[in-house]
Enzyme design. Structure first.
Site, mmCIF file in Angstrom:
data_model
loop_
_atom_site.group_PDB
_atom_site.id
_atom_site.type_symbol
_atom_site.label_atom_id
_atom_site.label_comp_id
_atom_site.label_asym_id
_atom_site.label_seq_id
_atom_site.Cartn_x
_atom_site.Cartn_y
_atom_site.Cartn_z
ATOM 1 N N HIS A 72 -30.492 -0.480 55.889
ATOM 2 C CA HIS A 72 -30.377 -0.502 57.359
ATOM 3 C C HIS A 72 -30.880 0.851 57.877
ATOM 4 O O HIS A 72 -32.033 1.200 57.692
ATOM 5 C CB HIS A 72 -28.906 -0.800 57.702
ATOM 6 N N HIS B 137 -38.293 -6.907 57.350
ATOM 7 C CA HIS B 137 -37.197 -6.967 58.322
ATOM 8 C C HIS B 137 -36.566 -8.337 58.275
ATOM 9 O O HIS B 137 -37.269 -9.336 58.074
ATOM 10 C CB HIS B 137 -37.717 -6.682 59.744
ATOM 11 N N ASP C 287 -38.627 2.059 61.030
ATOM 12 C CA ASP C 287 -38.220 3.231 60.255
ATOM 13 C C ASP C 287 -39.363 3.868 59.484
ATOM 14 O O ASP C 287 -39.293 5.036 59.117
ATOM 15 C CB ASP C 287 -37.099 2.853 59.277
HETATM 16 N N1 ACO Z 1 -40.749 -4.270 49.345
HETATM 17 C C1 ACO Z 1 -41.094 -5.236 48.474
HETATM 18 N N2 ACO Z 1 -40.717 -6.535 48.600
HETATM 19 C C2 ACO Z 1 -39.942 -6.847 49.648
HETATM 20 C C3 ACO Z 1 -39.550 -5.888 50.602
HETATM 21 C C4 ACO Z 1 -39.989 -4.565 50.430
HETATM 22 N N3 ACO Z 1 -39.655 -3.619 51.307
HETATM 23 N N4 ACO Z 1 -38.774 -6.479 51.546
HETATM 24 C C5 ACO Z 1 -38.690 -7.768 51.195
HETATM 25 N N5 ACO Z 1 -39.404 -7.999 50.059
HETATM 26 C C6 ACO Z 1 -39.610 -9.291 49.401
HETATM 27 C C7 ACO Z 1 -38.347 -9.779 48.701
HETATM 28 O O1 ACO Z 1 -38.305 -9.329 47.368
HETATM 29 C C8 ACO Z 1 -38.514 -11.265 48.814
HETATM 30 O O2 ACO Z 1 -39.486 -11.656 47.880
HETATM 31 P P1 ACO Z 1 -39.398 -13.130 47.164
HETATM 32 O O3 ACO Z 1 -39.486 -14.132 48.275
HETATM 33 O O4 ACO Z 1 -40.560 -13.165 46.237
HETATM 34 O O5 ACO Z 1 -38.075 -13.170 46.456
HETATM 35 C C9 ACO Z 1 -39.149 -11.470 50.186
HETATM 36 O O6 ACO Z 1 -39.870 -10.245 50.444
HETATM 37 C C10 ACO Z 1 -38.150 -11.719 51.306
HETATM 38 O O7 ACO Z 1 -37.265 -10.602 51.383
HETATM 39 P P2 ACO Z 1 -35.689 -10.660 51.583
HETATM 40 O O8 ACO Z 1 -35.063 -9.584 50.757
HETATM 41 O O9 ACO Z 1 -35.202 -12.067 51.378
HETATM 42 O O10 ACO Z 1 -35.570 -10.318 53.111
HETATM 43 P P3 ACO Z 1 -34.241 -9.895 53.855
HETATM 44 O O11 ACO Z 1 -34.385 -10.414 55.246
HETATM 45 O O12 ACO Z 1 -33.023 -10.302 53.107
HETATM 46 O O13 ACO Z 1 -34.296 -8.297 53.815
HETATM 47 C C11 ACO Z 1 -34.765 -6.054 54.408
HETATM 48 C C12 ACO Z 1 -34.812 -7.537 54.852
HETATM 49 C C13 ACO Z 1 -33.337 -5.694 53.937
HETATM 50 C C14 ACO Z 1 -35.122 -5.189 55.604
HETATM 51 C C15 ACO Z 1 -35.784 -5.862 53.254
HETATM 52 O O14 ACO Z 1 -37.088 -6.206 53.708
HETATM 53 C C16 ACO Z 1 -35.764 -4.425 52.716
HETATM 54 O O15 ACO Z 1 -34.918 -4.103 51.896
HETATM 55 N N6 ACO Z 1 -36.697 -3.562 53.193
HETATM 56 C C17 ACO Z 1 -36.729 -2.162 52.774
HETATM 57 C C18 ACO Z 1 -35.620 -1.386 53.478
HETATM 58 C C19 ACO Z 1 -35.905 -1.140 54.942
HETATM 59 O O16 ACO Z 1 -37.002 -0.727 55.321
HETATM 60 N N7 ACO Z 1 -34.878 -1.393 55.776
HETATM 61 C C20 ACO Z 1 -34.963 -1.136 57.235
HETATM 62 C C21 ACO Z 1 -34.762 -2.391 58.003
HETATM 63 S S1 ACO Z 1 -35.074 -2.114 59.686
HETATM 64 C C22 ACO Z 1 -33.684 -1.386 60.288
HETATM 65 O O17 ACO Z 1 -32.601 -1.432 59.775
HETATM 66 C C23 ACO Z 1 -33.877 -0.679 61.551
#
Ligand code: ACO
Length: 400
Positions: free
Chosen positions: A242, A283, A340
């Site tokens: 987050h 996201h 971010d």
């Molecule tokens: N890098 C690589 N792969 C990713 C990333 C990433 N940053 N984010 C998602 N994926 C992949 C997942 O592994 C998943 O792959 P799959 O379908 O092959 O299994 C797919 O994309 C979907 O991702 P989920 O994890 O299901 O998406 P979710 O909505 O649960 O998570 C989140 C969203 C937590 C933001 C995630 O993208 C992440 O961890 N990003 C990095 C951390 C980040 O930047 N957070 C800031 C969010 S914005 C904020 O809070 C203001």
């Protein structure tokens, strides 16, 4: 069904049924009039106004007024609001002694959780959540005091004297003054940096039912006081999935080290057996470009151009963005840079240390948290009490 995409399941309780939705992927926990997001189209509106317009034509305190009150202020209302906020920028002198209880190398977010929660021990005259005046005044106090507390936490960590707020400066100028000036040297605040700071505050001001806002609402639904609820929000924001992501972006860039390593790290991010994720990408709601990221990228270009900054880490970030955006893995999963990714880069250019990034997010988001808290209290929402799907043992007897 209450709308084309919404099923109202409240009546299920009377039938003994409930829904199972870990991560609240498809559960609305409340009704709200504050912020609208269309993740597929990349739309973000505060009280109906597009974030792009607020970032360009408004300022943070006006956006705060809008979030808190539902409408943009008239010139007179704005002047009154700014003056009221300025009346509350100082913190109780005794609050400073709280800082001394923390190690100087404590993470600033650890100190924020404690110090903001401790506000409820000082402002007894605004703790009655059933009194609308108390709710108003605690909201203003939080918006006014967060920059002071954030800057205090930073000054404490580097061993410099704490700077008092200056009410002749704008909200963002005052924050930068308290962060970077010292009693020995008061330098004027760069208008470019103050503008960039203000824009970062606007872009982080609210984002409907994210993890930290939902935490604030859940804590508030029990009748907890607003300062305690905001402390709960700060704790939830701290995680790297987050608000901690902007700090994690810079840590990741450190780890990558050089453009020649980008491909190796992209391969790690794509490897399902590797927990590494590209921080600042993806996201939960935006499956198209995050509209805040667009404005943030533009601000980033402006700030770097204006300051003439030549930083290899920033070049690395730009290269990483370019390569990831052209990689089918990220395109297929709709993974774009989020707010971010760029905010970390701008904050670094402004001179804010990485460990303070999430604190700045908390400062800016406080108005969103408290607007949601006020909306929830005024609506008389029931205590938040999710159910669970029990997967443990069936009843059994002690073996003695
Ligand atoms: N890098 C690589 N792969 C990713 C990333 C990433 N940053 N984010 C998602 N994926 C992949 C997942 O592994 C998943 O792959 P799959 O379908 O092959 O299994 C797919 O994309 C979907 O991702 P989920 O994890 O299901 O998406 P979710 O909505 O649960 O998570 C989140 C969203 C937590 C933001 C995630 O993208 C992440 O961890 N990003 C990095 C951390 C980040 O930047 N957070 C800031 C969010 S914005 C904020 O809070 C203001």
């Amino acid at each position: 069904t209450v709308g084309p995409d919404v099923i109202d399941v409240r009546s299920l309780t009377s039938t003994g049924h409930f829904t199972f939705d870990p991560g609240f992927m498809s559960t609305a926990s409340c009704e709200s009039k504050i912020t609208y997001i269309d993740g597929d189209k990349g739309i973000l509106l505060h009280r109906g106004y597009p974030i792009e317009q607020l970032a360009e034509k408004s300022d943070y305190l006006e956006t705060c007024y809008l979030l808190l009150n539902g409408e943009l202020p008239t010139a007179e209302q704005k002047a009154q609001f700014v003056s009221t906020v300025k009346n509350h920028t100082m913190v109780h002198e005794q609050l400073k002694s709280f800082l001394n209880g923390f190690r100087r190398d404590a993470h600033p977010m650890a100190i924020m959780c404690g110090v903001v929660g401790a506000l409820s021990a000082f402002y007894h005259d605004s703790l009655d959540i059933n009194d609308p005046h108390h709710r108003e005044i605690s909201a203003v106090r939080l918006v006014a005091k967060m920059p002071t507390i954030a800057a205090m936490v930073y000054k404490y960590s580097i061993g410099q004297p704490l700077m008092y707020p200056r009410n002749d400066l704008s909200y963002s100028e005052n924050f930068l003054h308290m962060m970077f000036n010292t009693p020995c040297e008061i330098k004027p605040i760069s208008p470019v940096l103050a503008k960039a700071m203000d824009r970062i505050f606007i872009l982080h001001a609210d984002h409907e039912q994210n993890a930290s806002t939902s935490t604030v609402r859940l804590a508030g639904s029990t009748g907890a006081n607003p300062f305690a609820c905001i402390a709960a929000g700060i704790a939830a924001l701290w995680g790297p999935a987050h608000g901690g992501a902007n700090e994690a972006v810079l840590t990741m860039l450190d780890e990558i080290g050089d453009v020649s390593n980008v491909e190796k790290f992209l391969a790690k991010a794509k490897d399902k057996n590797d927990p590494f994720k590209l921080m600042g990408f993806g996201h939960r709601v935006y499956k198209n470009f995050d509209p805040r990221a667009k404005v943030m990228k533009q601000t980033c270009d402006e700030v770097l151009g204006e300051l003439g900054i030549n930083d290899p880490q920033l070049d690395l970030a730009m290269k990483l963005e370019e390569i990831a955006l052209n990689d089918p893995y990220f395109a297929e999963r709709n993974l774009y840079p989020n707010v971010d990714f760029y905010s970390g880069i701008i904050l670094k250019a402004i001179g804010i240390p990485t460990s303070m990034f999430t604190v700045i997010f908390a400062l800016a988001r406080t108005v969103g948290w408290i607007s949601h808290w006020k909306e929830m209290i005024a609506s008389g929402q029931k205590i938040g009490r999710p159910r669970q799907l029990y997967t443990g043992h069936a009843k059994r007897d002690l073996p003695r």
